[in-house]
Write an enzyme that holds these catalytic residues in place. Structure first.
Site, PDB file in Angstrom:
ATOM      1  N   GLU A 148      -9.829  58.418 111.349  1.00  0.00           N
ATOM      2  CA  GLU A 148      -8.893  58.167 110.255  1.00  0.00           C
ATOM      3  C   GLU A 148      -9.367  56.927 109.504  1.00  0.00           C
ATOM      4  O   GLU A 148     -10.328  56.286 109.912  1.00  0.00           O
ATOM      5  CB  GLU A 148      -7.482  57.956 110.814  1.00  0.00           C
ATOM      6  N   ASN A 192       5.103  54.128 119.479  1.00  0.00           N
ATOM      7  CA  ASN A 192       4.776  52.714 119.709  1.00  0.00           C
ATOM      8  C   ASN A 192       4.718  51.878 118.432  1.00  0.00           C
ATOM      9  O   ASN A 192       5.139  50.723 118.420  1.00  0.00           O
ATOM     10  CB  ASN A 192       3.476  52.582 120.516  1.00  0.00           C
ATOM     11  N   CYS A 202      -2.196  51.414 121.524  1.00  0.00           N
ATOM     12  CA  CYS A 202      -3.336  52.172 122.071  1.00  0.00           C
ATOM     13  C   CYS A 202      -4.590  51.311 122.134  1.00  0.00           C
ATOM     14  O   CYS A 202      -5.514  51.618 122.869  1.00  0.00           O
ATOM     15  CB  CYS A 202      -3.577  53.401 121.214  1.00  0.00           C
ATOM     16  N   GLU A 231      -5.769  61.421 117.468  1.00  0.00           N
ATOM     17  CA  GLU A 231      -5.904  60.020 117.900  1.00  0.00           C
ATOM     18  C   GLU A 231      -5.108  59.893 119.190  1.00  0.00           C
ATOM     19  O   GLU A 231      -3.879  59.938 119.170  1.00  0.00           O
ATOM     20  CB  GLU A 231      -5.341  59.079 116.830  1.00  0.00           C
TER      21      GLU A 231
HETATM   22  P1  NAD Z   1       3.349  61.983 122.947  1.00  0.00           P
HETATM   23  O1  NAD Z   1       2.079  62.730 122.925  1.00  0.00           O
HETATM   24  O2  NAD Z   1       4.302  62.253 124.034  1.00  0.00           O
HETATM   25  O3  NAD Z   1       4.150  62.239 121.592  1.00  0.00           O
HETATM   26  C1  NAD Z   1       3.590  61.956 120.322  1.00  0.00           C
HETATM   27  C2  NAD Z   1       4.240  62.837 119.277  1.00  0.00           C
HETATM   28  O4  NAD Z   1       3.867  64.199 119.510  1.00  0.00           O
HETATM   29  C3  NAD Z   1       5.763  62.845 119.309  1.00  0.00           C
HETATM   30  O5  NAD Z   1       6.210  62.989 117.974  1.00  0.00           O
HETATM   31  C4  NAD Z   1       6.093  64.071 120.140  1.00  0.00           C
HETATM   32  O6  NAD Z   1       7.357  64.613 119.863  1.00  0.00           O
HETATM   33  C5  NAD Z   1       5.002  65.029 119.730  1.00  0.00           C
HETATM   34  N1  NAD Z   1       4.555  65.972 120.744  1.00  0.00           N
HETATM   35  C6  NAD Z   1       4.533  65.816 122.087  1.00  0.00           C
HETATM   36  N2  NAD Z   1       3.993  66.900 122.681  1.00  0.00           N
HETATM   37  C7  NAD Z   1       3.651  67.751 121.679  1.00  0.00           C
HETATM   38  C8  NAD Z   1       3.047  69.050 121.637  1.00  0.00           C
HETATM   39  N3  NAD Z   1       2.683  69.675 122.752  1.00  0.00           N
HETATM   40  N4  NAD Z   1       2.839  69.631 120.444  1.00  0.00           N
HETATM   41  C9  NAD Z   1       3.188  68.998 119.296  1.00  0.00           C
HETATM   42  N5  NAD Z   1       3.785  67.788 119.270  1.00  0.00           N
HETATM   43  C10 NAD Z   1       4.000  67.163 120.440  1.00  0.00           C
HETATM   44  O7  NAD Z   1       2.945  60.440 122.874  1.00  0.00           O
HETATM   45  P2  NAD Z   1       3.930  59.178 122.918  1.00  0.00           P
HETATM   46  O8  NAD Z   1       4.391  59.003 124.316  1.00  0.00           O
HETATM   47  O9  NAD Z   1       4.913  59.287 121.802  1.00  0.00           O
HETATM   48  O10 NAD Z   1       2.929  57.990 122.510  1.00  0.00           O
HETATM   49  C11 NAD Z   1       2.155  57.278 123.407  1.00  0.00           C
HETATM   50  C12 NAD Z   1       0.731  57.794 123.406  1.00  0.00           C
HETATM   51  O11 NAD Z   1       0.169  57.705 122.101  1.00  0.00           O
HETATM   52  C13 NAD Z   1      -0.199  56.973 124.287  1.00  0.00           C
HETATM   53  O12 NAD Z   1      -1.021  57.841 125.010  1.00  0.00           O
HETATM   54  C14 NAD Z   1      -1.020  56.174 123.282  1.00  0.00           C
HETATM   55  O13 NAD Z   1      -2.289  55.764 123.742  1.00  0.00           O
HETATM   56  C15 NAD Z   1      -1.132  57.133 122.165  1.00  0.00           C
HETATM   57  N6  NAD Z   1      -1.458  56.455 120.915  1.00  0.00           N
HETATM   58  C16 NAD Z   1      -2.710  56.614 120.399  1.00  0.00           C
HETATM   59  C17 NAD Z   1      -3.051  55.961 119.226  1.00  0.00           C
HETATM   60  C18 NAD Z   1      -4.434  56.118 118.622  1.00  0.00           C
HETATM   61  O14 NAD Z   1      -4.610  55.750 117.466  1.00  0.00           O
HETATM   62  N7  NAD Z   1      -5.405  56.633 119.341  1.00  0.00           N
HETATM   63  C19 NAD Z   1      -2.124  55.151 118.576  1.00  0.00           C
HETATM   64  C20 NAD Z   1      -0.854  55.017 119.142  1.00  0.00           C
HETATM   65  C21 NAD Z   1      -0.524  55.677 120.309  1.00  0.00           C
END
Ligand code: NAD
Length: 479
Positions: free
Chosen positions: A460, A150, A281, A247
């Site tokens: 963080e 995002n 998020c 996060e």
């Molecule tokens: P995602 O969890 O699908 O993927 C995030 C990253 O993790 C990607 O690089 C992906 O390839 C990797 N990944 C996925 N599954 C994994 C696993 N089992 N082991 C290791 N790596 C893995 O998330 P997304 O769809 O890319 O992002 C959206 C999500 O991120 C939403 O839930 C959003 O709320 C969250 N988000 C949180 C914050 C925060 O600061 N809390 C900030 C931005 C986004």
């Protein structure tokens, strides 16, 4: 077609197996590049490079190490427009947003932690008549940083910068959905001659992420992404006692009391609901409005939101760009359908938008406002992460706190009120890691950032990040 290669030991190399993933420009629905998926061979190679680099990198003087971070910022700044255009193309976000937020903040992340590392101090604890304890803080070694789609470069650098500044060597993986600016960052690192193996940028999806998390030589994982992935990472890391910072998702309340300044509240609520297509998020996706102001708020809010221009991310007047991928578009649309099934009334939006011209095949959703749902239905409990908000009326503080805290998430909250005592009371009782009073997404990089409940573990930002990326060792000296 352009290939996005893995950057390992300061070189771009083809992978052993050559597996590719398509990279799509969501605003036009066309594949424009392919990334090479890093598999076991590449992760092992990257970890070996990082381990080899660690003794030198961790023993550089603080000034030398931080100078490297400054060189990276200069490299990004020199290519500012290339970075902004790439971020917008890859993610579908308006170019104006990438220019205003994503790239400047990525630069700030390096600058901030270059400074922070030089001011970071550890404690000493004096014991009268006995001696003194002092705390040594050493870098951990090789660490893994995994980020989502995002805010691609913004969140990627938010992890890499403190990790490097603290003296660690890094294996970093951007989202496979938006890898391009990480690839550009790797080019900057190569160009400035960052010492070999200090930062290794690998590409791929879940499987590549899993290899990083499970690697025995990687001592800590800083992860931002979904709660689903965070849960799996926590389980894998637990068996080898890796440090983790997670996060995760959010379902944040935006709470509006009758005594709030309505004009400012409405204006900022448009941003907190729909900035970056609601894919932040920290977006306030559940809006609670106190009964007396309810109709007035809705009228003004719906008026402003229905006038937002949805369309080509390259146009200066576009406010809502494309949804990041077809898969995500379908997920968000399925939640709008669910909201209708649960009895919700759509006040504006509620469907795919189809801009004319270049973007007619792209993935767009009109900003959507829904009312008439109960606070505990699925639409109001699950993370949608798109341009969709719900509005609910509330009676008093007790009523709204119960609804706001009813979700499994606890990342952030916004409260609009001119009653100072109430602001303090509510801020204390909200179950989340960040509260904004009469504002939204004001970020000071020194402050702790993170969530409670299913929104994550750890913090963080500022000293929190410096502490996460170092190990504390206490030394006692007897008098
Ligand atoms: P995602 O969890 O699908 O993927 C995030 C990253 O993790 C990607 O690089 C992906 O390839 C990797 N990944 C996925 N599954 C994994 C696993 N089992 N082991 C290791 N790596 C893995 O998330 P997304 O769809 O890319 O992002 C959206 C999500 O991120 C939403 O839930 C959003 O709320 C969250 N988000 C949180 C914050 C925060 O600061 N809390 C900030 C931005 C986004």
């Amino acid at each position: 077609m352009e290939k996005i290669l893995n950057y390992i030991n300061n070189e771009f190399a083809e992978t052993v197996h050559g597996k590719l993933l398509d990279i799509v420009e969501p605003a036009v629905n066309k594949t424009y590049a392919q990334l090479q998926v890093a598999e076991k061979e590449e992760i092992d190679k990257a970890v070996f490079a990082a381990q080899t680099a660690f003794p030198l990198w961790s023993s550089l003087s603080l000034e030398e190490r931080c100078n490297w971070l400054w060189k990276i910022t200069e490299g990004i700044e020199a290519e500012f427009e290339t970075f902004a255009a790439a971020e917008s193309k890859d993610s579908g976000k308006p170019l104006s947003l990438a220019r205003r937020i994503d790239i400047p903040r990525s630069v700030s992340n390096f600058k901030f932690f270059a400074g922070a590392a030089q001011h970071f101090a550890s404690e000493s604890h004096y014991m009268p008549d006995a001696g003194i304890n002092y705390t040594l803080r050493k870098p951990i070694g090789v660490v893994g940083c995994i980020s989502p789609w995002n805010l691609p470069l913004y969140l990627f650098t938010w992890k890499i910068a403190p990790a490097l500044a603290a003296g660690n060597c890094v294996i970093a993986k951007p989202s496979e959905v938006t890898p391009y600016t990480a690839f550009l960052l790797a080019k900057v690192c190569q160009k400035i001659g960052l010492p070999k193996g200090v930062l290794n940028i690998v590409h791929g999806g879940i499987e590549t992420g899993r290899l990083i998390v499970a690697h025995p030589k990687i001592k800590a994982i800083s992860f931002t992404g979904s709660t689903r992935a965070g849960r799996e990472i926590a389980q894998t890391a637990a068996s080898s006692f890796k440090k983790v910072s997670l996060e995760l998702g959010g379902k944040n309340p935006n709470i509006i009391f009758d005594d709030a300044d309505l004009e400012e509240t409405v204006k900022t609520s448009v941003l907190s609901s729909f900035n970056n297509q609601g894919q932040i998020c920290l977006c306030g996706s559940r809006i609670f409005v106190q009964e007396k102001s309810y109709e007035k708020f809705i009228n003004q809010f719906v008026g402003l939101v229905s006038a937002l221009k949805v369309g080509d991310p390259n146009s200066d007047d576009t406010r809502i760009g494309a949804i990041v991928s077809k898969e995500h578009l379908e997920k968000v649309l399925s939640y709008i359908k669910l909201a209708e099934e649960e009895g919700g009334k759509i006040l504006t939006g509620g469907k795919q938008a189809q801009p004319e011209g270049r973007c007619k095949e792209g993935y767009f959703i009109a900003p959507t406002i829904i009312e008439g749902l109960s606070y505990n239905c699925r639409t109001n409990q699950e993370e949608i992460f798109g341009p969709v908000v719900t509005i609910m009326p509330f009676k008093d503080e007790e009523d709204v706190l119960m609804m706001a805290n009813s979700v499994e998430y606890g990342l952030s909250a916004t409260v609009w009120t001119n009653d100072l005592k109430r602001a303090h009371r509510i801020a204390e009782k909200l179950e989340c890691g960040i509260v904004w009073i009469n504002s939204w997404m004001m970020r000071d990089l020194r402050t702790p950032f993170g969530g409670v409940k299913s929104s994550g573990v750890g913090r963080e930002g500022g000293w929190e990040a410096m502490r996460f990326f170092t190990e504390a060792k206490n030394v006692f000296i007897k008098y």
